[in-house]
Write a protein that holds these residues in place. Sequence first.
Motif, PDB file in Angstrom:
ATOM      1  N   GLN A  86      30.026  84.634  44.009  1.00  0.00           N
ATOM      2  CA  GLN A  86      29.836  83.238  43.619  1.00  0.00           C
ATOM      3  C   GLN A  86      30.084  83.005  42.142  1.00  0.00           C
ATOM      4  O   GLN A  86      30.764  82.062  41.746  1.00  0.00           O
ATOM      5  N   PHE A  87      29.536  83.877  41.298  1.00  0.00           N
ATOM      6  CA  PHE A  87      29.608  83.640  39.857  1.00  0.00           C
ATOM      7  C   PHE A  87      31.018  83.838  39.306  1.00  0.00           C
ATOM      8  O   PHE A  87      31.371  83.248  38.289  1.00  0.00           O
ATOM      9  N   ALA A  88      31.808  84.686  39.967  1.00  0.00           N
ATOM     10  CA  ALA A  88      33.183  84.899  39.492  1.00  0.00           C
ATOM     11  C   ALA A  88      33.938  83.578  39.451  1.00  0.00           C
ATOM     12  O   ALA A  88      34.602  83.250  38.456  1.00  0.00           O
ATOM     13  N   ASP A  89      33.842  82.802  40.513  1.00  0.00           N
ATOM     14  CA  ASP A  89      34.531  81.510  40.566  1.00  0.00           C
ATOM     15  C   ASP A  89      33.776  80.428  39.803  1.00  0.00           C
ATOM     16  O   ASP A  89      34.372  79.623  39.084  1.00  0.00           O
ATOM     17  N   GLN A  90      32.454  80.403  39.967  1.00  0.00           N
ATOM     18  CA  GLN A  90      31.662  79.326  39.382  1.00  0.00           C
ATOM     19  C   GLN A  90      31.716  79.316  37.855  1.00  0.00           C
ATOM     20  O   GLN A  90      31.745  78.257  37.232  1.00  0.00           O
ATOM     21  N   TYR A  91      31.739  80.529  37.257  1.00  0.00           N
ATOM     22  CA  TYR A  91      31.670  80.622  35.802  1.00  0.00           C
ATOM     23  C   TYR A  91      32.897  81.279  35.177  1.00  0.00           C
ATOM     24  O   TYR A  91      32.888  81.571  33.985  1.00  0.00           O
ATOM     25  N   ASN A  92      33.939  81.507  35.963  1.00  0.00           N
ATOM     26  CA  ASN A  92      35.155  82.159  35.458  1.00  0.00           C
ATOM     27  C   ASN A  92      34.807  83.476  34.782  1.00  0.00           C
ATOM     28  O   ASN A  92      35.088  83.700  33.604  1.00  0.00           O
ATOM     29  N   LEU A  93      34.189  84.366  35.556  1.00  0.00           N
ATOM     30  CA  LEU A  93      33.744  85.664  35.068  1.00  0.00           C
ATOM     31  C   LEU A  93      34.246  86.782  35.976  1.00  0.00           C
ATOM     32  O   LEU A  93      34.357  86.604  37.195  1.00  0.00           O
TER      33      LEU A  93
ATOM     34  N   ASN B 134      40.404  82.737  29.170  1.00  0.00           N
ATOM     35  CA  ASN B 134      39.056  82.165  29.127  1.00  0.00           C
ATOM     36  C   ASN B 134      38.064  82.919  30.014  1.00  0.00           C
ATOM     37  O   ASN B 134      36.874  82.608  30.015  1.00  0.00           O
ATOM     38  N   THR B 135      38.538  83.897  30.759  1.00  0.00           N
ATOM     39  CA  THR B 135      37.683  84.633  31.688  1.00  0.00           C
ATOM     40  C   THR B 135      36.843  85.668  30.946  1.00  0.00           C
ATOM     41  O   THR B 135      37.377  86.526  30.241  1.00  0.00           O
ATOM     42  N   GLY B 136      35.540  85.577  31.107  1.00  0.00           N
ATOM     43  CA  GLY B 136      34.640  86.558  30.506  1.00  0.00           C
ATOM     44  C   GLY B 136      34.307  87.681  31.467  1.00  0.00           C
ATOM     45  O   GLY B 136      34.729  87.686  32.630  1.00  0.00           O
ATOM     46  N   LEU B 137      33.537  88.641  30.965  1.00  0.00           N
ATOM     47  CA  LEU B 137      33.044  89.748  31.791  1.00  0.00           C
ATOM     48  C   LEU B 137      31.525  89.689  31.813  1.00  0.00           C
ATOM     49  O   LEU B 137      30.893  89.328  30.821  1.00  0.00           O
ATOM     50  N   ILE B 138      30.931  90.063  32.939  1.00  0.00           N
ATOM     51  CA  ILE B 138      29.481  90.200  32.994  1.00  0.00           C
ATOM     52  C   ILE B 138      29.125  91.458  33.764  1.00  0.00           C
ATOM     53  O   ILE B 138      29.694  91.739  34.824  1.00  0.00           O
ATOM     54  N   LEU B 139      28.215  92.221  33.210  1.00  0.00           N
ATOM     55  CA  LEU B 139      27.692  93.433  33.828  1.00  0.00           C
ATOM     56  C   LEU B 139      26.296  93.129  34.350  1.00  0.00           C
ATOM     57  O   LEU B 139      25.412  92.747  33.575  1.00  0.00           O
ATOM     58  N   PHE B 140      26.085  93.283  35.656  1.00  0.00           N
ATOM     59  CA  PHE B 140      24.765  93.124  36.254  1.00  0.00           C
ATOM     60  C   PHE B 140      24.132  94.505  36.431  1.00  0.00           C
ATOM     61  O   PHE B 140      24.752  95.415  36.995  1.00  0.00           O
TER      62      PHE B 140
END
Length: 307
Positions: free
Chosen positions: A62-69, A37-43
């Motif tokens: 923060q977002f890694a844990d908060q949004y499973n990313l 369920n873990t997504g990826l995000i590129l900032f």
Amino acid sequence: MSIQHELVVDAHPNIYTGHGRKLSIYFSEPSEGVNENTGLILFIPGYGGHARSNVYQKMRKQFADQYNLICIQCDYFGYEHMQLEDTLESLDNFNDMSLMQVLDNLTAVLMVKEILKENGIPFNGRKIICSGQSHGAYLAYLCNRFAPHLFSMIIDNSAYLRPVYLDYIRNVPSHNLQKRYYVCDLNLDRDVMDLVFLYRKFENKSNIVSFHGVYDQLIGIIEKINFCNSIPNCRLNVVNDTTLYKGAFKTAHHGMDADFIKFFDLVMGNYKSESEHPFQLPNVRVTTKQNVYTFDYSSGLVRLMVE
């Protein structure tokens, strides 16, 4: 607390000199580990921002844990020359405002994907997000155009449609900075830097969520509305003095003095971030009046050929 990683990899060669390069990549993974369920995000930061700044380090953690990313950034080509100091540019390293910066950002997210694959770690291939502000958001649109089946979502805060500092001196009176960028004196293909040209007749598959201020001094709101209306799956949210989205923004000028934490909460809480199908990486061919560009993904990473 999320787990932080930093690595240095072989980058895409400099397309202007052919020289080899290295690329620093930073990414955070959820403290409970990566799962299906873990997504990826590129900032992608814009002018004045970089991956090692406090705000971006905080966002990744923060977002890694908060949004499973898995939250990814890199020191993309020429970023040093986009800060608030006047630095000396050359063909080996300059703010090219386009292709090299895109190649580095694509390499960062694809390299993390390959690391997961090589280690047999599953992740959510239907949730690969690209988020940027100002020039970073402009680069997010370029990444989406040159890897059109990769990103499930593009988050745009104040993207312009073509690099503003190709034609104007960057003037920051508060830091006594007036800079004419090296790229302005090069005979580069401007079509491949123009979002209006690139997105014409483009069948966009990504969910594009855009926020733009009515007083933006770098690109008028009408031009941005017309652009977004021409693209499938693009939603433009107009920010004005009375619509600041519950504190996500403080002004309706360029960048809108965004509170990054509240802004991301707003987007992730109200917009679809997953696609119906997992990502794909077909090769992409883009033709302009000047050149033909082929983005080759056969290795799992990206390689650009220009004819």
